[in-house]
Design an enzyme around this catalytic site. Sequence first.
Site, PDB file in Angstrom:
ATOM      1  N   TYR B 190       0.864  -1.187   0.000  1.00 16.96           N
ATOM      2  CA  TYR B 190       0.000   0.000   0.000  1.00 16.96           C
ATOM      3  C   TYR B 190       0.899   1.235   0.000  1.00 16.96           C
ATOM      4  O   TYR B 190       1.679   1.450   0.929  1.00 16.96           O
ATOM      5  CB  TYR B 190      -0.903  -0.008   1.229  1.00 16.96           C
ATOM      6  CG  TYR B 190      -1.831   1.179   1.298  1.00 16.96           C
ATOM      7  CD1 TYR B 190      -3.053   1.165   0.649  1.00 16.96           C
ATOM      8  CD2 TYR B 190      -1.470   2.322   1.998  1.00 16.96           C
ATOM      9  CE1 TYR B 190      -3.908   2.257   0.700  1.00 16.96           C
ATOM     10  CE2 TYR B 190      -2.321   3.425   2.052  1.00 16.96           C
ATOM     11  CZ  TYR B 190      -3.531   3.382   1.398  1.00 16.96           C
ATOM     12  OH  TYR B 190      -4.368   4.464   1.448  1.00 16.96           O
ATOM     13  N   TYR B 240      -5.565   4.701  -7.681  1.00 14.27           N
ATOM     14  CA  TYR B 240      -5.861   4.613  -6.255  1.00 14.27           C
ATOM     15  C   TYR B 240      -7.164   3.879  -6.051  1.00 14.27           C
ATOM     16  O   TYR B 240      -8.238   4.411  -6.340  1.00 14.27           O
ATOM     17  CB  TYR B 240      -5.917   6.000  -5.596  1.00 14.27           C
ATOM     18  CG  TYR B 240      -6.038   5.860  -4.094  1.00 14.27           C
ATOM     19  CD1 TYR B 240      -4.889   5.760  -3.309  1.00 14.27           C
ATOM     20  CD2 TYR B 240      -7.264   5.735  -3.468  1.00 14.27           C
ATOM     21  CE1 TYR B 240      -4.972   5.554  -1.937  1.00 14.27           C
ATOM     22  CE2 TYR B 240      -7.368   5.529  -2.094  1.00 14.27           C
ATOM     23  CZ  TYR B 240      -6.221   5.443  -1.345  1.00 14.27           C
ATOM     24  OH  TYR B 240      -6.307   5.223   0.006  1.00 14.27           O
TER      25      TYR B 240
END
Lengths: 135, 295
Positions: B190, B240
Amino acid sequence: MTYSKPLPVPGADTKPFWDGCREHTIRIQRCKACGHLRRPPASVCPRCLARETEWVEMSGRGTVYSYVVYHVAYDPSFKEDLPYVVALVTLEEGPRILTNIVECDPAAVHCDMAVEAIWKDVTDTVSLPLFRPAS
Amino acid sequence: MHAVGALEAGICKYILISYGHSARSGGGMSQVLSRMAGDDAVFGHFGAAAGYALAARRAMHEYNTGPDTWKHIAVGQRKWANLNPRAVMYDRPMTESDYERSPWIVEPFRLADNCLVTDGGRAFILTTAERARDLPHPVVTIMGLGMHNPAADPVAARHLTGPTGARRAGEQAFHMAGITLEDVDACEIYDCFTYTVEITLQDYGFFGPGEGEEWFRGGTIEPGGRTPVNTSGGLLSEAYQMGLTPLTEGVMQLMGRCGDHQLGPATGNIKPEIILCSDNGGILQTHACCILRRN
């Protein structure tokens, strides 16, 4: 001239802090059971879970734990301030506070730098604790 | 982790885990982040970038890190995006000097240190290994899971420069999987900001504090590198989609569905057997680690 930037919205936990600021004092919550100074304000001590609390006055002296320099105005009311510094200051009593470093070139700000509180009266009822290099 | 529990308990047979957001065209992401500011807005403090930048600045003070480390992450991931036609940055190569010319947003972060804001969606389906083996597609199994949430507000946090939640979440996941870092063929981390990749890999144990610059240098995470990281381009250069960008990429890589950015002889990497994925939330306040394997 009216103040165009965001103002604090005091809640049950944060009102004593902002009331203190109006009197130009930084007040921090202290647990009556274990003595832990805590920030952000909360109704329960994160160390011992006691609810009894008191507000104590800080000296206004501290050091820069970390800082960032804003080059973009996320809110248009801050555009005139660019570049400006937001910092986490560790008060000499221990807790940290989020603030601005002023009266200092952003390029000269550094971690562990000694700073002191100054007050910016932005409305009749709101004063903000800002910090500048210690004299 | 909840989904695994629901399958193990027999409550569900198949679980769809999905994410979709008109974050860019709808402006939803900036609304979410500005509402999070609370009284911090009084000091002009908004959004996630500045919170992570506060952590990163302190890390720069405590050990050797900074833009010279992060440029390897931004540039390396962009090379992966340039192999991935679905990536927002597919047609936009980035050199180290492009990185160094990227404008400051919240210093020490430049624009190139920040993830994208993207319209889109991702989904995957979780079921038991037994059911999955009866389906027509290659199976990817969960070897290990870990979760650790230090939670504290950044004002009070001690974890800003590590160890973050990645340390214990990683230990749990590796313990469950019964493997070590050496067994990992690629990582899908991430990457809301470049620094997040550094601190996560550091806390997993790939290198010590201050050793990141040397570890990343020389194309370590790039196509053909010894530890490929964020092989779709990641949140920085693909899209994203919260934690589903890394997790779905890990699954797709192990299924062999990644086209030109498929790890293997074409990228100069080995065909992956085991991929390490991460997710984190808040300002390094929550962390989940998931180790996946082929078959």
